[in-house]
Write a protein that holds these residues in place. Structure first.
Motif, short mmCIF file in Angstrom:
data_model
loop_
_atom_site.label_atom_id
_atom_site.label_comp_id
_atom_site.label_asym_id
_atom_site.label_seq_id
_atom_site.Cartn_x
_atom_site.Cartn_y
_atom_site.Cartn_z
N ALA A 34 88.38 44.06 63.55
CA ALA A 34 88.47 44.45 62.14
C ALA A 34 87.17 44.09 61.44
N ARG A 35 86.83 44.91 60.44
CA ARG A 35 85.65 44.64 59.61
C ARG A 35 86.13 43.79 58.43
N CYS A 36 86.04 42.46 58.62
CA CYS A 36 86.49 41.54 57.58
C CYS A 36 85.88 40.17 57.86
N ASP A 37 86.13 39.24 56.97
CA ASP A 37 85.67 37.87 57.13
C ASP A 37 86.65 37.12 58.03
N ALA A 38 86.15 36.47 59.07
CA ALA A 38 87.01 35.78 60.04
C ALA A 38 87.85 34.68 59.39
N GLY A 39 87.24 33.89 58.53
CA GLY A 39 87.96 32.81 57.86
C GLY A 39 89.07 33.34 56.97
N GLN A 40 88.80 34.42 56.27
CA GLN A 40 89.82 34.98 55.39
C GLN A 40 90.96 35.62 56.19
N LEU A 41 90.63 36.24 57.33
CA LEU A 41 91.69 36.78 58.17
C LEU A 41 92.58 35.65 58.68
N ARG A 42 91.98 34.56 59.09
CA ARG A 42 92.77 33.42 59.56
C ARG A 42 93.65 32.86 58.44
N GLN A 43 93.14 32.84 57.22
CA GLN A 43 93.93 32.38 56.07
C GLN A 43 95.15 33.29 55.87
N VAL A 44 94.95 34.59 55.97
CA VAL A 44 96.05 35.55 55.83
C VAL A 44 97.09 35.34 56.93
N LEU A 45 96.61 35.23 58.17
CA LEU A 45 97.53 35.04 59.30
C LEU A 45 98.28 33.71 59.19
N TRP A 46 97.56 32.66 58.83
CA TRP A 46 98.16 31.33 58.68
C TRP A 46 99.31 31.39 57.67
N ASN A 47 99.08 32.05 56.54
CA ASN A 47 100.10 32.13 55.50
C ASN A 47 101.29 32.96 55.97
N LEU A 48 101.05 34.13 56.53
CA LEU A 48 102.15 35.01 56.93
C LEU A 48 102.97 34.42 58.08
#
Length: 159
Positions: A34-48
């Protein structure tokens, strides 16, 4: 470029311990960047995934199940986090992504609002549905790394 399946597996590995005995978290799918920020993707996954684990922990219906599905659809990386918990009642669904809205006594109401905002900043979206496991299903869509970037003039094509 962020490998989404690998990020999901890393997140699940750290959250597995929070699941009640007999419960399980399964990660399935194919790798997609995905074209995104790795840290922010991890934050999204962590929350969900963390929310899903909380939803199934201590559930009366037996050991909880959480499933994370990663796939590519056209020009998007799609991640679906679903659980066997109680689901999200229809009357609160319209407010689920509002800041400070929570149904948990100790909740801040910032988790899903933050997820929504982070995804919007990354060119992604999130939707809520019903899980085939019986609980809630959250679907995240992000642009893939080999998709043409959208310019300020708006999206080309359709979703």
């Amino acid at each position: 470029d962020v490998p989404v399946l690998a990020a999901a597996r890393d997140t699940v590995a750290t959250l597995q311990a929070g699941l009640d005995a007999g419960g399980e978290i399964v990660v399935e799918g194919a790798e997609v960047a995905a074209r995104c920020d790795a840290g922010q993707l991890r934050q999204v996954l962590w929350n969900l995934v963390g929310n899903a684990v909380q939803a199934v922990s201590g559930a009366e219906q037996g050991p909880g199940r959480v499933r994370v599905l990663v796939r590519r659809e056209d020009v998007e990386a799609v991640v679906t986090v679903e659980d066997s918990g109680p689901g999200v009642p229809a009357d609160i669904r319209p407010r689920i992504f509002e800041p400070f809205f929570t149904t948990r006594p100790a909740g801040t109401g910032l988790g899903l609002a933050t997820v929504h905002q982070v995804l919007a900043q990354q060119g992604g979206t999130i939707t809520l549905g019903d899980s085939p496991l019986g609980g809630a299903s959250f679907t995240v869509r992000l642009p893939i790394s080999d998709a043409p970037a959208l310019d300020g003039a708006g999206a080309s094509g359709s979703r």
